[in-house]
Design a protein around this motif. Structure first.
Motif, mmCIF file in Angstrom:
data_model
loop_
_atom_site.group_PDB
_atom_site.id
_atom_site.type_symbol
_atom_site.label_atom_id
_atom_site.label_comp_id
_atom_site.label_asym_id
_atom_site.label_seq_id
_atom_site.Cartn_x
_atom_site.Cartn_y
_atom_site.Cartn_z
ATOM 1 N N LEU A 141 35.430 13.389 37.105
ATOM 2 C CA LEU A 141 36.404 12.580 36.351
ATOM 3 C C LEU A 141 35.659 11.500 35.553
ATOM 4 C CD1 LEU A 141 39.352 12.199 35.685
ATOM 5 C CD2 LEU A 141 39.596 10.728 37.697
ATOM 6 N N TYR A 142 34.595 10.962 36.174
ATOM 7 C CA TYR A 142 33.738 10.011 35.445
ATOM 8 C C TYR A 142 33.151 10.679 34.202
ATOM 9 C CZ TYR A 142 29.756 6.919 34.437
ATOM 10 O OH TYR A 142 28.851 6.096 33.807
ATOM 11 N N GLU A 143 32.624 11.896 34.370
ATOM 12 C CA GLU A 143 32.030 12.635 33.243
ATOM 13 C C GLU A 143 33.063 12.885 32.136
ATOM 14 O OE1 GLU A 143 28.880 13.679 32.538
ATOM 15 O OE2 GLU A 143 28.301 12.457 34.255
ATOM 16 N N PHE A 144 34.276 13.211 32.550
ATOM 17 C CA PHE A 144 35.370 13.394 31.596
ATOM 18 C C PHE A 144 35.539 12.115 30.767
ATOM 19 C CE2 PHE A 144 39.956 12.479 30.930
ATOM 20 C CZ PHE A 144 40.262 13.467 30.002
ATOM 21 N N GLY A 145 35.618 10.980 31.443
ATOM 22 C CA GLY A 145 35.827 9.708 30.755
ATOM 23 C C GLY A 145 34.651 9.317 29.878
ATOM 24 N N LEU A 146 33.455 9.492 30.413
ATOM 25 C CA LEU A 146 32.240 9.140 29.666
ATOM 26 C C LEU A 146 32.181 9.902 28.345
ATOM 27 C CD1 LEU A 146 29.385 7.623 30.072
ATOM 28 C CD2 LEU A 146 28.537 9.907 30.590
#
Lengths: 324, 324
Positions: B194-199
């Motif tokens: 989910l972090y990667e999605f946001g980044l």
């Protein structure tokens, strides 16, 4: 318990390790500079002392102790911008050596480093550590705000002054000690009493600092006597004098505080004479003793072996006798 | 999942509650002012979305979400000093309305408030929350440092530019989402995705922002077209153009970038023409699509029901279509 010098040595080694790991980019150059300017590292030493008081594992407290030192240096860095101070520990301040922007941003990143270090403790103590540290950090900001406001206010009361030095300086002394105790799993009541010891010792120390500026021995103290008088700094002595002064004494004090004074030596002499007439030295000594006694009372309530208490009492005595 | 508007409403209520409890002293006036200037509150909304994705108890995330918003506003406050910006969201910046000292110190206290709010979560998640937040806060400072350095550097590479926007903006988008997931007890791998999605969505969004400044519809976009060109801002487009330009094109670009340009409209036209010759719009679109795809790929790897993923995909589509 170890000697103060041993604690300082531990902090020095930990600080060096920390600085080695800090990146070499421009952002961190002021961080390395400020933390390399030296100082007695008293606050992290207090954290280690707090842990040793309750027989905690000392290395478990190294990082949090260092975090307190990084936080303290962050506040100095930002305070120096606000006060437009040219020097810190005899070297150029960051905003002078670099610029204001570098000082703001490097300060901000130091603040995060401080949080990171302080919270690098065993997870079981995290909540307690954060709660103490966050409250203290807020208070230190509030203290700096009051200190800045006082510079332009002419109606500062003694009560407000005591509140300011409590927030700006004393709470961090209490916090440093309490953190150490918490990390050694001390009972809540004991760690709060250790906080009280630090808070009140900090207050006594600040009042002594005001006293030494006027009545101290320049050679021992290492500063020009009367520096606070020359800059009209609203110290305990000045505020007490303004409170106690009769009309003519107040007129004279205000005259010396006006900007037109040309002869600083004469000003120091004249204001000191008024202080002596009004016996503000005696009043300050009395208040200092009250705080000192409160500190020792709090220490007395802590449930540890008498030799531990004797160590902290000895430390307090040492701290308060720097003018002897 | 709830509608974005519902999440915004929750944050608005929580922010009001928070502001009501903030003291009325001078220190906090700029804090209340800045947090009252509005904004879409997207970052705390993302935290709530992250919690709902993993069916966490939403109220457990309110305070941490608000902390992300307070942190973001703290960075704006200090950035505005460093950039000497006169306006923020159409109102005077804090250092203009008060002064630089007030802006520094109120920012500092907001920073502590942000830490306090972010860490006001269930104790079992404290370690994970602190680790994510501290790393992100450090990165955001590093991003601002790069952004400031770029202003005076003439040799900024595309790679450096992408690193800067990642640190200054995108990591906080990832952090906001991941915090929400962590507070809902999401599996580590899912919260990292989910972090990667946001980044990556953040990266795509920033590049779109650069594109819209030059090629957007002024009416829809709500800003003057070519603002970045007029101020010689080192955007993806300009850096790509400088990289792709032949000798004469580079000379022309540098001429327009020199301070002697008198006619801004002509400058925007001429630089846009060079951008078109060099097909930088196409290159930017391609890179934007790459980041967008990376974001959706990361989303695809998360182990949640398809309708949850569809919600986040819809959100991403909405975000990236503001020029349509």
């Amino acid at each position: 318990m170890r000697s103060i010098q041993e604690y300082q040595e531990i902090i020095s080694v930990e600080l060096d390790k920390f600085l080695e790991e800090v990146k070499g980019t421009e952002l961190y150059a002021p961080v390395k500079y400020v933390l390399g300017l030296g100082g007695k590292r008293m606050r992290p030493v207090l954290t280690l002392m707090g842990t040793d008081m309750f027989d905690g594992k000392l290395p478990d407290s190294y990082k949090s102790a260092l975090g307190i030192e990084v936080f303290h240096n962050f506040t100095l860095l930002h305070d120096d911008i606000m006060d437009d101070a040219p020097l810190r520990r005899g070297s150029k301040t960051v905003h002078e050596k670099w610029d204001v922007n570098a000082a703001i941003l490097s300060g901000d990143v130091m603040f995060v480093q401080a949080f990171t270090l302080v919270t690098s403790c065993r997870t079981e103590y995290l909540r307690a550590v954060i709660d103490i540290f966050n409250v203290t950090a807020i208070e230190v900001c509030e203290g700096q705000q009051l200190d800045m406001e006082f510079e332009t206010r002419e109606d500062v009361t003694l009560q407000e002054y005591l509140e300011m030095i409590k927030l700006k300086t004393s709470v961090l002394v209490g916090c440093a000690l309490e953190l150490g105790a918490v990390l050694a799993d001390a009972p809540k009541e004991d760690s709060r009493n250790l906080y009280e010891f630090g808070l009140n010792l900090g207050m006594a120390f600040q009042i002594m600092d005001d006293l030494l500026d006027v009545f101290g021995d320049a050679q021992v103290f290492g500063k020009q006597v009367g520096g606070d008088i020359i800059t009209n700094k609203k110290t305990y002595l000045l505020l007490k004098a303004l409170e106690e002064a009769n009309e003519s004494q107040e007129v004279e004090l205000r005259k010396w505080m006006s900007n037109s004074v040309q002869n600083p030596e004469k000003k120091v002499q004249a204001v000191t004479a008024i202080f002596e007439d009004l016996q503000v030295k005696e009043a300050a000594n009395q208040l200092m003793e009250q705080y000192y006694k409160k500190a020792l009372d709090a220490l007395g309530r802590i449930n540890v072996a008498p030799e531990k208490k004797a160590y902290f009492k000895g430390f307090a005595e040492q701290l308060m006798k720097r003018n002897h």
